[in-house]
Scaffold this active site. Structure first.
Site, PDB file in Angstrom:
ATOM      1  N   SER A 139       4.937   6.577  14.409  1.00  0.00           N
ATOM      2  CA  SER A 139       5.881   5.517  14.016  1.00  0.00           C
ATOM      3  C   SER A 139       6.619   5.891  12.735  1.00  0.00           C
ATOM      4  O   SER A 139       7.810   5.583  12.585  1.00  0.00           O
ATOM      5  CB  SER A 139       5.170   4.166  13.884  1.00  0.00           C
ATOM      6  OG  SER A 139       4.356   4.121  12.740  1.00  0.00           O
ATOM      7  N   LEU A 186      -3.442  15.228  10.559  1.00  0.00           N
ATOM      8  CA  LEU A 186      -4.840  15.081  10.155  1.00  0.00           C
ATOM      9  C   LEU A 186      -5.558  16.397   9.869  1.00  0.00           C
ATOM     10  O   LEU A 186      -6.736  16.396   9.546  1.00  0.00           O
ATOM     11  CB  LEU A 186      -5.599  14.271  11.218  1.00  0.00           C
ATOM     12  CG  LEU A 186      -5.023  12.861  11.434  1.00  0.00           C
ATOM     13  CD1 LEU A 186      -5.861  12.083  12.437  1.00  0.00           C
ATOM     14  CD2 LEU A 186      -4.894  12.088  10.130  1.00  0.00           C
ATOM     15  N   HIS A 217      -0.266   8.794   2.462  1.00  0.00           N
ATOM     16  CA  HIS A 217      -1.647   8.340   2.644  1.00  0.00           C
ATOM     17  C   HIS A 217      -1.659   6.812   2.617  1.00  0.00           C
ATOM     18  O   HIS A 217      -1.024   6.202   1.747  1.00  0.00           O
ATOM     19  CB  HIS A 217      -2.542   8.902   1.530  1.00  0.00           C
ATOM     20  CG  HIS A 217      -3.979   8.582   1.758  1.00  0.00           C
ATOM     21  ND1 HIS A 217      -4.744   9.257   2.682  1.00  0.00           N
ATOM     22  CD2 HIS A 217      -4.780   7.621   1.235  1.00  0.00           C
ATOM     23  CE1 HIS A 217      -5.962   8.737   2.692  1.00  0.00           C
ATOM     24  NE2 HIS A 217      -6.009   7.744   1.823  1.00  0.00           N
TER      25      HIS A 217
END
Ligand code: GAR
Length: 190
Positions: free
Chosen positions: A13, A85, A104
């Site tokens: 997104s 990740l 983050h």
């Protein structure tokens, strides 16, 4: 015109917001989306916008420098980690000094480090009874969530908040600020 590569592992997104934000920009454009997951939603978003994609495999990423040639071919100026990740290997940090930006979903240095990603972060924020959370945009270095901070924004939390509602509040901040902060980094620092 500067060229941005987005690295992402998930739904994408944030990647979508960044792609759309720079679509008509004179300053920068997203020219490559890199993922470590072949079924990541971010790859569909890239294809829908006719942006080239590249899938990386763990062994290639850590044991070879193959990705450098891919980035070189597209003349990449800035790498944006948007829900990526994997730890960025040292050779890539060295090749792009202060040119790799991560987001983050918490107020670093709180709730960062290995294993602190996505829903894990919001569950930990809830468990700690925090009165606020937020986002941190920072340069990536060779440790998780530890590079110099560029920007933070906060949101208030209350006792009724769940990890899910915290995630929603934080994601709204990400969508609002991440493209603009990338634009600022590109105009002032590159
Ligand atoms: C974002 O909330 C981002 O901050 C987080 O992953 C999500 C990706 O969402 N990143 C981390 O947790 C990194 N440690 P998206 O795929 O919808 O952009």
């Amino acid at each position: 015109m500067k060229n941005i590569a987005i690295f992402a592992s998930g739904g994408g997104s944030n990647a979508r917001k960044i792609i759309e934000y720079f679509k008509d920009s004179d300053l920068a454009q997203v020219v490559l989306v890199v993922s470590n997951k072949k079924d990541a939603g971010v790859l569909d978003i890239a294809r829908a916008h006719h942006i080239p994609t590249h899938l990386i495999h763990r062994a290639d990423f850590y044991d070879t420098k193959e990705i450098l040639a891919v980035l070189d071919e597209r003349e990449i100026d800035l790498i944006v980690l948007a829900g990526f990740l994997w730890l960025v290997p040292g050779y890539l940090i060295e090749a792009f000094p202060r040119k790799i930006v991560n987001i983050h979903p918490a107020l670093l240095p709180l709730f960062g480090g290995k294993g602190m990603y996505g829903a894990h972060v919001h569950a930990a924020v809830k468990a700690a009874g925090m009165k606020e959370s937020g986002i941190t945009i920072h340069y990536a270095n060779e440790q998780y969530d530890a590079g110099d901070i560029i920007f933070q924004a906060t949101c208030a939390l209350n006792e009724e908040d769940t990890p899910e509602t915290i995630a929603q509040k934080v994601l709204a901040l990400e969508h609002e600020y991440f493209p603009r902060v990338i634009e600022r980094v590109m105009s002032y620092e590159l």
